[in-house]
Enzyme design. Structure first.
Site, PDB file in Angstrom:
ATOM      1  N   SER A  17       0.741  -1.239   0.020  1.00  0.00           N
ATOM      2  CA  SER A  17       0.023  -0.190   0.000  1.00  0.00           C
ATOM      3  C   SER A  17       0.921   1.293   0.160  1.00  0.00           C
ATOM      4  CB  SER A  17      -0.878  -0.002   1.309  1.00  0.00           C
ATOM      5  OG  SER A  17      -1.742  -1.052   1.277  1.00  0.00           O
ATOM      6  N   CYS A  45      -1.583  -6.280   3.409  1.00  0.00           N
ATOM      7  CA  CYS A  45      -2.939  -5.923   3.683  1.00  0.00           C
ATOM      8  C   CYS A  45      -3.829  -6.752   2.477  1.00  0.00           C
ATOM      9  CB  CYS A  45      -3.157  -4.630   3.562  1.00  0.00           C
ATOM     10  SG  CYS A  45      -4.884  -4.021   3.871  1.00  0.00           S
ATOM     11  N   TYR A 182      -2.489  -8.961  18.374  1.00  0.00           N
ATOM     12  CA  TYR A 182      -3.752  -8.838  17.759  1.00  0.00           C
ATOM     13  C   TYR A 182      -3.974  -9.990  16.615  1.00  0.00           C
ATOM     14  CZ  TYR A 182      -1.340  -6.687  13.553  1.00  0.00           C
ATOM     15  OH  TYR A 182      -0.717  -6.327  12.592  1.00  0.00           O
ATOM     16  N   THR A 319      -1.997  -0.426   7.633  1.00  0.00           N
ATOM     17  CA  THR A 319      -1.817  -0.008   6.245  1.00  0.00           C
ATOM     18  C   THR A 319      -2.105   1.543   5.795  1.00  0.00           C
ATOM     19  OG1 THR A 319      -2.467  -2.319   5.514  1.00  0.00           O
ATOM     20  CG2 THR A 319      -3.283  -0.373   3.972  1.00  0.00           C
ATOM     21  N   HIS A 444     -30.317   7.384  19.740  1.00  0.00           N
ATOM     22  CA  HIS A 444     -30.894   6.309  20.514  1.00  0.00           C
ATOM     23  C   HIS A 444     -31.931   5.312  19.709  1.00  0.00           C
ATOM     24  CE1 HIS A 444     -32.635   4.308  24.171  1.00  0.00           C
ATOM     25  NE2 HIS A 444     -33.770   4.614  23.549  1.00  0.00           N
TER      26      HIS A 444
END
Length: 467
Positions: A17, A45, A182, A319, A444
């Site tokens: 990228s 990516c 992660y 990325t 809401h």
């Protein structure tokens, strides 16, 4: 036209990228540009990271959706999952996206060279397969990173990395993943959601080191609730192949545990800059102890005409950051407006299930940097899951600098957190205050409304008791 002394104005190594963005923008400014890519355009990516991983997260999440649907009156029968069908569809999309990268380069006038490139000097690049050299006035290194493997581990040849998970010939019955970052936790929940017996082995106490502690706790508990067996404070000791025809392994851990009948053993213990054998020392480019290229605020290396962007610099390995760094490089070198990309207050996500959204400082970082901070926290069960058997939990946390009430950190764990944090990231980047959050009308019913309705400061139990 290129400077008459060189073959190219700019030669980029790596068509991910960051490299592609820099190359295209440079060519659009009239520069003669080439980019070398040894594998496929698209980088980590597109080829082996964000894109296919997100498709796997989507595929996995349907298992929970089917269960929730029953509470909403839907009878979907007994669902089944076809791994080869999904895998091939996913990889066809990856192929399409890689092709778009190639076409975009061509449309911008960039020459794409499918070869490994290494440096032979500050202005000289050798193309390995073609066995020829070219020269360039400026060189941009954007080769990204590569997954780590513990090469000293007995039986490591029987393990794979996250790169191979997108191409498995069949869905494993039992998978063990090493790591607590992660990548490890995302894939642990992916495979658990696909019905695979999943185990995560992590040397630390709680996953996601470096994230806010409340996020870490929520994700750790979420892993266990998803059925992932989490083993902490240990690492792999050895891997033994017990059935060659079936590919079954026995995994021994340093704590004495033995895990039998494992189909796949996966290393997800981090990624290192992909600089080995790149010829950096020949060109005089300095690296740190991890192999990351040292750069200044403008992405310039220790050599004046050589720059580096993206994961290979090990700054913020995301990325969108690589893309911004690539654009800033063009501004600096060809735009007559030096641009040092601001790496602070970058929003990011972890695609666990439920996912994480985070921007700004953790509570620990904020206290270390500013001393007194105000904390606002909320944990609740989102409306969607309330009428189901196993509703998820949402965690929201605001970190506010006490001196001026500026919101300096927002951390979310729950469905739609990545989507929410993108918008909240604008507010944190802009330096908005807690009162400005409070003055914003709630939407809401939504989970996001909690961000503007938290009014009571959170006080640690030990301090609350003292009051």
């Amino acid at each position: 036209m290129a400077d008459h002394e060189f073959d190219y104005d700019l030669f980029t190594i790596g068509a991910g990228s960051g490299g592609v963005r820099a190359s295209r923008l440079s060519a659009m400014k009239g520069k003669k540009v080439a980019v070398a890519e040894e594998y496929r355009p698209g980088g980590t990516c597109v080829i082996r990271g964000c894109v296919p991983k997100k498709f796997m997260v989507y595929a996995s999440s349907f298992s929970k959706s089917f269960k929730q649907a029953k509470a909403y009156g839907w009878d979907v029968g007994a669902p089944s999952f076809n791994w080869p069908k999904f895998r091939d569809t996913m990889n066809a999309e990856v192929d399409r996206l890689s092709g778009i990268y190639s076409r975009n380069l061509a449309n911008a006038g960039v020459e794409l060279i499918e070869d490994r490139a290494v440096l032979e000097g500050p202005n000289t690049i050798r193309l390995v397969k073609q066995d020829r050299t070219v020269t360039a006035k400026h060189i941009l290194i954007a080769v990204g990173g590569a997954p780590n493997m513990d090469d000293s581990l007995p039986g490591v040849e029987h393990a794979i990395t996250s790169n191979e998970l997108f191409h498995l010939p069949k869905l494993p019955k039992h998978i063990v993943i090493a790591g607590g970052g992660y990548i490890a936790v995302e894939f642990a929940q992916v495979f658990a959601g696909l019905g695979v017996e999943t185990c995560l082995v992590y040397r630390g106490e709680t996953v996601l080191r470096g994230f806010d502690d409340d996020v870490r706790t929520a994700v750790h508990e979420g892993l266990k609730e998803a059925g992932v067996r989490v083993i902490t404070h240990t690492v792999f000791d050895k891997i033994e192949l017990t059935d060659e025809s079936a590919g079954t392994k026995r995994l021994s851990l340093k704590n004495g545990d033995v895990i039998e009948d494992v189909d796949q053993v996966v290393f997800a213990i981090g990624r290192d800059p992909y600089t080995k054998g790149l010829g950096l020392e020949t060109a005089g480019v300095e690296v740190d102890d991890k192999g990351a290229i040292k750069v200044d605020a403008y992405s310039k290396t220790s050599v004046d005409n050589i720059y580096a962007v993206g994961d290979v610099t090990d700054r913020v390995n995301l990325t969108p950051v690589a893309i911004r760094e690539g654009a800033a490089f063009v501004d600096t070198v060809y735009g007559d407006k030096p641009n040092a990309y601001d790496h602070s207050t970058i929003a990011s996500a972890v695609f666990t299930q439920p996912p994480v959204g985070t921007v700004g400082l953790t509570e620990a970082e904020a206290r270390k940097q500013y001393g007194e901070v105000d904390i606002y926290k909320s944990q609740f069960r989102p409306m969607k899951g309330i009428i189901t058997d196993h509703p998820d939990r949402m965690m929201m946390k605001l970190i506010v600098r006490a001196s001026d009430q500026v919101v300096i950190g927002v951390h979310l764990v729950g469905d739609d957190s990545p989507e929410i944090i993108q918008a909240v990231g604008i507010a944190v980047k802009a330096g908005l205050t807690k009162s400005q959050f409070d003055e914003t009308c709630a939407v809401h019913p939504s989970v996001a409304e909690e961000l503007v309705t938290m009014k009571e400061k959170w006080i640690p139990p030990e301090l609350r008791a003292a009051q």
